[in-house]
Design a protein around this motif. Structure first.
Motif: not given
Ligand SMILES: CCCCC/C=C\C/C=C\C/C=C\C/C=C\C/C=C/C(=O)SCCNC(=O)CCNC(=O)[C@H](O)C(C)(C)COP(=O)(O)OP(=O)(O)OC[C@H]1O[C@@H](n2cnc3c(N)ncnc32)[C@H](O)[C@@H]1OP(=O)(O)O
Ligand SMILES: Cc1cc2nc3c(=O)[nH]c(=O)nc-3n(C[C@H](O)[C@H](O)[C@H](O)COP(=O)(O)OP(=O)(O)OC[C@H]3O[C@@H](n4cnc5c(N)ncnc54)[C@H](O)[C@@H]3O)c2cc1C
Length: 643
Positions: A253-269
Motif C-alpha cells: 500500500p501507498r501508505q508505506l511511504l509514510y512508514g518512517t513517520m510511524v517508526s519515529v512517532r513510536q520512538t517519540i512516545v
C-alpha cells in the motif's frame, strides 16, 4: 522499581552502564553549554558526536548501547536524523538492491543522511509538497527542482552543514503526469571536501527557541536547480519507474511511504517518559528540600511537597511519567509486530498502528511539554534559572508537539480511523485498541455503579468508565457526521469534537495499558502495590480533569465524579512516603539531569550559590559597558529629572 521502570534487569544494566560512561567522561560536560555562542555550541556538538562514534566503535557497543549513549549525551545533533530517519527510510521503503547498496554505507557512516520532507510552504500536508522529480528518459535520470520559494526544503535536521545525503520527498512527474509524492536518495555534498554539489543551495534556517538545546542542531534549507540523480535512487519498494518511464505500483500500500513517520512517532512516545520523568525528578527532589511557612515553636517550616496543592500538581505528573513509560513499551511491541508483518507483506494492522502512533505521539508530547512547564512552576522562582535544568529541557522538548506530525493534525488521523471503525460496525468486528467499540450497546446503556470513594479502587470500574466515555463520544460524533450530506464537510465541521473523542480514545489506551502492566508483568508485591497507587492516580486524575466529558455523556453522576476526586486526595497521601523512591527509580544521574535543584544529595542552596558565580557577568565587579553607558548617567547634572 528500577527494573520495573527499565523493563527488565538487562535493560536496566545497559542503560545504567551507558549513563555512567557518559557522566564520567569530561568530553560530555554540558553545564557550560548555555554560555556558548552558536558557532562554538555547534562545533562542541560536532566534537562530542565524533567522540561518541569513536567510543561506539572502540568499545564495540551494540545498537541498543549506542542508542543509550546518544541519549545520555543529551544534545540533539545530525546523528539523530541519520539513525532515526535516514536509515529507517531506506530500510522501510528501499528495494533489496537499494538496501544492499546504501545501508552498509550508512551503517558505517561513510555517508551521513537526513530526512528532507518538510518545505517552507508545506509540512503537515505531505501531498501538497512542491519539489519536483521529473523523469528524463533520455538519460535515465530524475531532475530534482525547486520551482518556487515555498518549495524550498525547510527544517531537516543535520542538513544545513553536515549531511552528505538526504531522502528528499518530491512530486514524481513522468511525461507531464503527476504520480504522487515519493522519496529519493540525493547526494548533497562532496565526500571529498564537503562542499555542496552543483545546483544545490544549502544553509541553516536560523536560531531556534531556547539557547543551548536545539541550536546544537543544524536545521537546514535546501533548494534544487535542476539537479540530476540516477533513476535507481528513487526508493522503489512501493512504486517503480522503469527505464522506459513506465510507472508501476506493487501490491504494497501507498501508505508505506509514510512508514518512517510511524517508526519515529513510536520512538517519540517511548522518549516522552524520559523527558517527563526528568522534570518530575527535579521538581520532586526540590519540593522535599524547599520549605515555606508553617513553622511551629521555632521548628522547621513545612516541606512544600507536603502541601496538598503541590501534591495535586506534582503526583499526577509522576504517575503520567510511569504511564507513558509503559505505553511506550507497549507501542514498541505493537510496532515490532507490524514491522515483521510488513516485511511479510501483511498490511492488515497498519491502519491501527498508524492511529496508535499518531494519537499517542500527540497525547504524550502535549502532556510532557505542559508537564515540564508545570514542574518549572512547582520549583517557584528558582525553576526559572537555567541552572534548574528546566527551561532548557522545556525548550528542547516543546517542538515535539509540532515535529513528526503536528499534534492536532495527528489527532484528526485518529478520528478518521475511529469514524471508519464505527461506520464498519455492522459487518466488521473491531479488534485491538478499538475492540471496545464492538461492545457499544452495554457501553452506551449501562451507567457507572460506583457508590463510595473506595469503589473507585477497582480496575474494572475505571476501565469501564474510560471505555464508556470514549465510546459515547466517538459514537456521538458518528451520529452527527451521518447528518451531513458531504462527509468531508461534516468531518471539518465536527473536527473540534472529533479531536476530543480521539483524545478520550488515546487516554483509554494509556489507562488500559497501565492496568494490563499491573496484571501481568510486575515482579515483587511491594513494587506492584506502589505502582497500583500510581495507576489509580493517573486514571482518576484524568477522570477529574475531563469530568465534563464523563458527566456530559451521562456515564457518571456529579456525586460519582466527586467520589473519584475524594479518592484521588487519599491516593496523594499514599504516594507521598514513596515520592523520592519513585523518582530515584528513574535512575537519572546528576549529569543527565543537569540541575542544581534536582541533585541527588539535595545540597541545593550551596550549589545554587556556587553556580551563580560561574556566570560570565560575575567574572569582574565592573563589567564591560558600565563605564560607557552607566557612569555618564550617574555623572550628568540635570536641573530636574523627568521621565
Ligand atoms: C529523528 C529522531 C526523532 C526521535 C525523537 C526522539 C527523541 C528526541 C531526541 C532527539 C531529537 C532530535 C532530533 C529529531 C527531532 C525531530 C525530527 C523531526 C522530523 C520530522 O518532523 S520529519 C517530517 C514529519 N512530517 C509529518 O509528520 C507530516 C505530517 N503529515 C502526515 O503525516 C500526512 O500528510 C497526513 C496528515 C497523515 C495526511 O496525509 P495525506 O497524504 O493527505 O493523506 P490522507 O488522505 O489523509 O491519508 C491517506 C491514507 O493514509 C493513511 N496514513 C496517513 N499517514 C499514515 C502513516 N504514517 N502510516 C500509515 N497510514 C497512514 C491515512 O490514515 C489514510 O488512510 P485511509 O484508510 O483513510 O485512506
Ligand atoms: C525542531 C523541528 C525539527 C524538525 N525536523 C524536521 C526534519 O528533520 N525533517 C523534516 O522534513 N521536517 C522537520 N520538521 C518539520 C515538521 O515536521 C513540521 O513542522 C511539522 O510536521 C508541522 O507541520 P507545519 O510546520 O506545516 O505545521 P502546520 O500544518 O502549518 O501547522 C500550523 C497550524 O495549523 C493547524 N493545521 C494544519 N493542518 C490542519 C488541518 N488539516 N486541520 C486542522 N488544523 C490544521 C495545526 O494544528 C497548527 O495549529 C521539524 C520541525 C521542528 C519544529
Amino acid at each position: 522499581m528500577k527494573v520495573a521502570w527499565a523493563g527488565s534487569r538487562e535493560a536496566f544494566q545497559v542503560s545504567d552502564r551507558m549513563a555512567k560512561l557518559v557522566a564520567n567522561d569530561p568530553v560530555f560536560e554540558k553545564f557550560s553549554k548555555p554560555m556558548l555562542g552558536r558557532k562554538e555550541l555547534f562545533k562542541n556538538t560536532l566534537r562530542k558526536a565524533a567522540y561518541a562514534w569513536k567510543l561506539i566503535n572502540d568499545l564495540r557497543l551494540t545498537e541498543e548501547e549506542a542508542k543509550w549513549l546518544r541519549h545520555y549525551i543529551d544534545e540533539p545533533n545530525y546523528t539523530d536524523l541519520h539513525w532515526e530517519m535516514f536509515v529507517p527510510a531506506i530500510e522501510g521503503q528501499g528495494t533489496k538492491e537499494q538496501k544492499k547498496k546504501w545501508l552498509p554505507l550508512a551503517q558505517t557512516m561513510q555517508i551521513i543522511g537526513t530526512y528532507a520532507q518538510t518545505e517552507l510552504g508545506h509540512g503537515s500536508n505531505v501531498q501538497g509538497l512542491e519539489t519536483t522529480a521529473t523523469f528524463d528518459r533520455q538519460t535515465d535520470e530524475f531532475v530534482m527542482h525547486s520551482p518556487t520559494l515555498t518549495s524550498s526544503k525547510w527544517w531537516p535536521g543535520g542538513m544545513a552543514k553536515v549531511a552528505t545525503h538526504a531522502i528528499v520527498y518530491a512530486r514524481l512527474i513522468i511525461d507531464g503526469l503527476f504520480h504522487g509524492v515519493h522519496g529519493f536518495i540525493v547526494q548533497l555534498r562532496s565526500l571529498e571536501d564537503h562542499s555542496p554539489l552543483p545546483g544545490l543551495t544549502l544553509g541553516d534556517i536560523g536560531m531556534k527557541f531556547g539557547h543551548g538545546t536545539y541550536n546544537t542542531m543544524d536545521n537546514g534549507v535546501l533548494r534544487f536547480d535542476h539537479v540530476r540523480i540516477p533513476r535507481n535512487q528513487m526508493l522503489m519498494r512501493v512504486s517503480q519507474v522503469t527505464k522506459e518511464g513506465k510507472y508501476a505500483q506493487s501490491d504494497v500500500p501507498r501508505q508505506l511511504l509514510y512508514g518512517t513517520m510511524v517508526s519515529v512517532r513510536q520512538t517519540i512516545v517511548a522518549d516522552a517518559s524520559k523527558a517527563l520523568s526528568r522534570a518530575v525528578c527535579i521538581a520532586t527532589r526540590y519540593s522535599v528540600v524547599r520549605r515555606q511557612f508553617g513553622s511551629r515553636n521555632g521548628g522547621p517550616e513545612t516541606q512544600v511537597i507536603d502541601y496538598k496543592t503541590q501534591q495535586s500538581r506534582l503526583f499526577p505528573l509522576l504517575a503520567s511519567a510511569y504511564a507513558f513509560r509503559f505505553v511506550g513499551e507497549w507501542l514498541k511491541s505493537l510496532y515490532i509486530d507490524v514491522k515483521q508483518r510488513l516485511e511479510a507483506n501483511d498490511f492488515s494492522t497498519l491502519p491501527e498502528t498508524h492511529a496508535c502512533t499518531a494519537g499517542l505521539k500527540a497525547l504524550t508530547t502535549a502532556a510532557t511539554a505542559d508537564g515540564i512547564e508545570e514542574c518549572r512552576k512547582l520549583c517557584g522562582g528558582h525553576g526559572y534559572l537555567i541552572s534548574s535544568g528546566l527551561p532548557e529541557l522545556f525548550a528542547f522538548y516543546v517542538p515535539a508537539c509540532s515535529y513528526e506530525g503536528e499534534n492536532v493534525v495527528m489527532m484528526l488521523q485518529v478520528a478518521r480511523f475511529l469514524v471508519k471503525t464505527v461506520s464498519n460496525l455492522g459487518y466488521k468486528q473491531p479488534v485491538g485498541t478499538a475492540a471496545y467499540l464492538g461492545r457499544v450497546t452495554p457501553l452506551l446503556q449501562n451507567n457507572c455503579a460506583v457508590q463510595t470513594a473506595e469503589d473507585w479502587l477497582n480496575p474494572d470500574a475505571i476501565l469501564e468508565a474510560f471505555e464508556a466515555r470514549a465510546a459515547r463520544m466517538v459514537i456521538g460524533c458518528g451520529e452527527r457526521l451521518a447528518m451531513f450530506e458531504n462527509p468531508e464537510e461534516g468531518f471539518a465541521e465536527l473536527s473540534i469534537d472529533l479531536v476530543e473523542a480521539s483524545l478520550a480514545h488515546c487516554q483509554l489506551i494509556t489507562v488500559s495499558v497501565f492496568i494490563q502492566k499491573l496484571n501481568h508483568e510486575i515482579p515483587g508485591n511491594g513494587v506492584k502495590r506502589s505502582l497500583e497507587v500510581l495507576c489509580y492516580v493517573y486514571a482518576l486524575f484524568l477522570l477529574h480533569k475531563h469530568q465534563g466529558d464523563f458527566l456530559a455523556t451521562g456515564y457518571l453522576t456529579p456525586k460519582q465524579a466527586s467520589l473519584a476526586n475524594e479518592q484521588l486526595r487519599t491516593l496523594y497521601s499514599k504516594v507521598r512516603p514513596n515520592a523520592i523512591a519513585f523518582v530515584d527509580s528513574f535512575n537519572h544521574m546528576d549529569h543527565y539531569l543537569c540541575s542544581v535543584l534536582g541533585r541527588y544529595d539535595g545540597n541545593v542552596y550551596p550549589k545554587l550559590y556556587e553556580a551563580a558565580w560561574k556566570d560570565p557577568l560575575n567574572d569582574s565587579d565592573i563589567v564591560d559597558g558600565i563605564q560607557q553607558y552607566v557612569q555618564p548617567i550617574l555623572k550628568q547634572k540635570l536641573h530636574y529629572a523627568k521621565l
